[in-house]
Design a protein around this motif. Structure first.
Motif, short mmCIF file in Angstrom:
data_model
loop_
_atom_site.label_atom_id
_atom_site.label_comp_id
_atom_site.label_asym_id
_atom_site.label_seq_id
_atom_site.Cartn_x
_atom_site.Cartn_y
_atom_site.Cartn_z
N UNK A 27 0.83 -1.20 0.00
CA UNK A 27 0.00 0.00 0.00
C UNK A 27 0.87 1.25 0.00
N UNK A 28 1.89 1.29 0.85
CA UNK A 28 2.79 2.43 0.94
C UNK A 28 3.53 2.66 -0.38
N UNK A 29 4.15 1.62 -0.92
CA UNK A 29 4.95 1.78 -2.13
C UNK A 29 4.10 2.07 -3.36
N UNK A 30 2.90 1.51 -3.45
CA UNK A 30 2.02 1.87 -4.56
C UNK A 30 1.71 3.38 -4.51
N UNK A 31 1.50 3.91 -3.32
CA UNK A 31 1.19 5.34 -3.17
C UNK A 31 2.38 6.22 -3.52
N UNK A 32 3.54 5.96 -2.92
CA UNK A 32 4.68 6.85 -3.16
C UNK A 32 5.24 6.70 -4.57
N UNK A 33 5.28 5.48 -5.09
CA UNK A 33 5.77 5.31 -6.45
C UNK A 33 4.78 5.90 -7.46
N UNK A 34 3.50 5.81 -7.17
CA UNK A 34 2.51 6.45 -8.03
C UNK A 34 2.71 7.95 -8.07
N UNK A 35 3.00 8.55 -6.92
CA UNK A 35 3.25 9.99 -6.86
C UNK A 35 4.50 10.37 -7.65
N UNK A 36 5.45 9.45 -7.75
CA UNK A 36 6.69 9.68 -8.50
C UNK A 36 6.58 9.25 -9.97
N UNK A 37 5.38 8.81 -10.38
CA UNK A 37 5.14 8.33 -11.76
C UNK A 37 6.00 7.13 -12.12
N UNK A 38 6.23 6.24 -11.14
CA UNK A 38 6.97 5.00 -11.37
C UNK A 38 5.96 3.86 -11.35
N UNK A 39 5.78 3.15 -12.46
CA UNK A 39 4.78 2.09 -12.51
C UNK A 39 5.21 0.85 -11.71
N UNK A 40 4.23 0.18 -11.14
CA UNK A 40 4.49 -1.10 -10.47
C UNK A 40 4.72 -2.16 -11.54
N UNK A 41 5.56 -3.12 -11.20
CA UNK A 41 5.77 -4.28 -12.05
C UNK A 41 4.82 -5.37 -11.59
N UNK A 42 5.34 -6.52 -11.26
CA UNK A 42 4.55 -7.66 -10.81
C UNK A 42 4.14 -7.49 -9.35
N UNK A 43 2.91 -7.91 -9.04
CA UNK A 43 2.43 -7.97 -7.66
C UNK A 43 1.93 -9.39 -7.44
N UNK A 44 2.49 -10.08 -6.46
CA UNK A 44 2.11 -11.46 -6.16
C UNK A 44 1.86 -11.59 -4.65
#
Length: 142
Positions: A27-44
């Motif tokens: 939850x934390x990294x999805x939020x901060x990386x989203x704010x930095x415009x860095x897309x998530x890769x794989x989520x398992x």
């Protein structure tokens, strides 16, 4: 390679954090990386990754049952507004303040914010100012 040059963005190939509570960290990294415009890769179920960052539970095959210690990780930001968005998003997603957005004395133009992630890591977003090139070679004289 010359030893008197810094090659920003080329020192670390990837970083693996092994955390106790993967859902809180996700939850934390999805939020901060989203704010930095860095897309998530794989989520398992036992890991997630984005670019050079790999985060897993201690039960994942890659972790071998051991948590990593506390780390300081700094993400590049493309503006002071992006640093501020990172900070707001991280607080809203369970991060703890470790230094509000602002100029720092490290070099002219250094603008950063610091958060503690749910695993206890010191996570920073930094904008080096318009005069610094984030992915370029920078000559340093010793």
């Amino acid at each position: 390679m010359e030893t008197d040059q810094l090659h920003r963005g080329r020192l670390i190939d990837h970083l693996h954090l092994i955390v106790e509570d993967l859902p809180k960290c996700l939850k934390f990294y999805q939020a901060v990386l989203g704010a930095l415009n860095i897309p998530m890769g794989d989520i398992a179920d036992d890991h997630f990754w984005a670019d050079e960052l790999f985060v897993s539970s201690k039960d994942s095959h890659a972790a071998l049952g051991q948590l990593t210690g506390r780390h300081h990780l700094a993400f590049h930001a493309d503006s002071t507004d992006t640093v501020e968005a990172f900070y707001r998003a991280g607080l809203a997603a369970g991060g703890t303040d470790n230094g509000a957005p602002g100029h720092r004395p490290y070099h002219p133009g250094y603008y950063a914010a610091f958060l503690i992630d749910p695993a206890g890591n010191n996570i920073e977003a930094v904008y080096h100012g318009p005069s610094h090139r984030s992915a370029a070679s920078v000559e340093v004289k010793f």
